[in-house]
Design a protein around this motif. Structure first.
Motif, PDB file in Angstrom:
ATOM      1  N   VAL A  36     -51.354  11.514 -56.543  1.00  0.00           N
ATOM      2  CA  VAL A  36     -52.515  11.079 -55.999  1.00  0.00           C
ATOM      3  C   VAL A  36     -52.796  12.310 -54.904  1.00  0.00           C
ATOM      4  O   VAL A  36     -54.041  12.606 -54.747  1.00  0.00           O
ATOM      5  N   ILE A  37     -51.830  12.802 -54.219  1.00  0.00           N
ATOM      6  CA  ILE A  37     -52.138  13.890 -53.284  1.00  0.00           C
ATOM      7  C   ILE A  37     -52.873  15.055 -54.026  1.00  0.00           C
ATOM      8  O   ILE A  37     -53.477  15.952 -53.373  1.00  0.00           O
ATOM      9  N   GLY A  38     -52.699  15.111 -55.186  1.00  0.00           N
ATOM     10  CA  GLY A  38     -53.137  16.522 -55.966  1.00  0.00           C
ATOM     11  C   GLY A  38     -54.584  16.336 -55.824  1.00  0.00           C
ATOM     12  O   GLY A  38     -55.226  17.351 -55.784  1.00  0.00           O
ATOM     13  N   THR A  39     -55.352  15.119 -55.577  1.00  0.00           N
ATOM     14  CA  THR A  39     -56.802  15.043 -55.370  1.00  0.00           C
ATOM     15  C   THR A  39     -57.029  16.028 -54.346  1.00  0.00           C
ATOM     16  O   THR A  39     -58.219  16.654 -54.226  1.00  0.00           O
ATOM     17  N   LEU A  40     -56.325  15.939 -52.919  1.00  0.00           N
ATOM     18  CA  LEU A  40     -56.507  16.667 -51.960  1.00  0.00           C
ATOM     19  C   LEU A  40     -56.389  18.270 -52.044  1.00  0.00           C
ATOM     20  O   LEU A  40     -56.934  19.038 -51.473  1.00  0.00           O
ATOM     21  N   HIS A  41     -55.273  18.430 -52.902  1.00  0.00           N
ATOM     22  CA  HIS A  41     -55.171  20.068 -53.342  1.00  0.00           C
ATOM     23  C   HIS A  41     -56.371  20.358 -54.005  1.00  0.00           C
ATOM     24  O   HIS A  41     -56.698  21.479 -53.630  1.00  0.00           O
ATOM     25  N   GLN A  58     -52.862  24.378 -48.866  1.00  0.00           N
ATOM     26  CA  GLN A  58     -53.144  24.395 -50.230  1.00  0.00           C
ATOM     27  C   GLN A  58     -51.406  24.204 -50.875  1.00  0.00           C
ATOM     28  O   GLN A  58     -51.316  23.339 -51.722  1.00  0.00           O
ATOM     29  N   ILE A  59     -50.618  25.050 -50.423  1.00  0.00           N
ATOM     30  CA  ILE A  59     -49.213  24.988 -50.926  1.00  0.00           C
ATOM     31  C   ILE A  59     -48.430  23.747 -50.591  1.00  0.00           C
ATOM     32  O   ILE A  59     -47.654  23.165 -51.336  1.00  0.00           O
ATOM     33  N   VAL A  60     -48.620  23.323 -49.239  1.00  0.00           N
ATOM     34  CA  VAL A  60     -47.982  22.010 -48.902  1.00  0.00           C
ATOM     35  C   VAL A  60     -48.605  20.884 -49.566  1.00  0.00           C
ATOM     36  O   VAL A  60     -47.723  19.941 -50.339  1.00  0.00           O
ATOM     37  N   LEU A  61     -49.929  20.666 -50.001  1.00  0.00           N
ATOM     38  CA  LEU A  61     -50.434  19.813 -50.819  1.00  0.00           C
ATOM     39  C   LEU A  61     -49.822  19.718 -52.161  1.00  0.00           C
ATOM     40  O   LEU A  61     -49.615  18.830 -53.030  1.00  0.00           O
ATOM     41  N   ALA A  62     -49.744  21.148 -52.664  1.00  0.00           N
ATOM     42  CA  ALA A  62     -49.046  20.866 -54.187  1.00  0.00           C
ATOM     43  C   ALA A  62     -47.592  20.457 -53.976  1.00  0.00           C
ATOM     44  O   ALA A  62     -47.232  19.750 -55.169  1.00  0.00           O
ATOM     45  N   PHE A  63     -47.026  20.913 -53.189  1.00  0.00           N
ATOM     46  CA  PHE A  63     -45.590  20.380 -53.139  1.00  0.00           C
ATOM     47  C   PHE A  63     -45.424  18.894 -52.875  1.00  0.00           C
ATOM     48  O   PHE A  63     -44.706  18.108 -53.554  1.00  0.00           O
ATOM     49  N   LEU A  64     -46.271  18.461 -51.945  1.00  0.00           N
ATOM     50  CA  LEU A  64     -46.534  17.004 -51.836  1.00  0.00           C
ATOM     51  C   LEU A  64     -46.736  16.123 -53.016  1.00  0.00           C
ATOM     52  O   LEU A  64     -46.191  15.007 -53.302  1.00  0.00           O
TER      53      LEU A  64
END
Length: 144
Positions: A107-112, A94-100
Motif C-alpha cells: 500500500v506504500i506504493g500509493t505514496l510512491h 521515491q527510492i525509499v518508498l519503492a523499497f518500503l
C-alpha cells in the motif's frame, strides 16, 4: 550553466513521465501474459517495462538529480540550489518508498506514485525558474 540546469531539471521531469509509461507497459504486458496462460510467481523477473522502470528509477533519474545539484552551485539561478535539493530529496524519498512498498507493505506504493507527481512538478518548476529572464533589457531610446 543556466541552460544545463534547465535541461537537467527538464530531463528529470521527463524521466518521471517515462517511468509512468514504463510501469504501465510492464503491467499491461504482465496482465496480457497471464491472460495467455503465463503463471507469474516469485520466479517472474518482469518484462521490458519493469526492467526499464527499475533502471530509470535506480540509475538514470538519480544521476540526473545529482548532476542538477552539482550544476546548481554554478548556474547562478535565484533559489536554484534550493530547488535542486528539493529534486534530490524527492528522488531519495521515491527510492525509499519503492523499497518500503516491496519490503513492508504494498500500500506504500500509493505514496510512491503520489511522490512521482510531486517530483515531476518540482523538477518542472526548477526548469521554469532557470528559463526565466536573465536581466532586464535596456529600454529603447526614442528618436526625436
Amino acid at each position: 550553466m543556466r541552460s544545463v540546469y534547465r535541461v537537467l531539471a527538464g530531463l528529470v521531469a521527463i524521466g518521471v513521465v517515462l517511468q509512468a509509461m514504463f510501469i504501465a507497459l510492464g503491467w499491461f504486458t504482465a496482465i496480457k501474459d497471464m491472460d495467455d496462460g503465463l503463471v507469474i510467481d516469485k520466479n517472474y523477473e518482469g518484462n521490458t517495462g519493469h526492467v526499464l522502470h527499475g533502471q530509470f528509477g535506480m540509475m538514470v533519474i538519480p544521476i540526473l538529480a545529482l548532476l542538477l545539484l552539482i550544476v546548481s552551485f554554478f548556474a547562478k539561478i535565484q533559489g536554484g540550489i534550493r530547488w535542486a535539493l528539493y529534486v534530490v530529496g524527492l528522488v531519495a524519498l521515491q527510492i525509499v518508498l519503492a523499497f518500503l512498498s516491496f519490503g513492508v507493505a504494498p500500500v506504500i506504493g500509493t505514496l510512491h506514485g503520489l511522490n512521482a507527481f510531486a517530483l515531476a512538478a518540482v523538477a518542472g518548476i526548477a526548469a521554469r525558474r532557470a528559463a526565466g529572464t536573465r536581466e532586464p533589457a535596456a529600454e529603447p531610446t526614442a528618436a526625436a
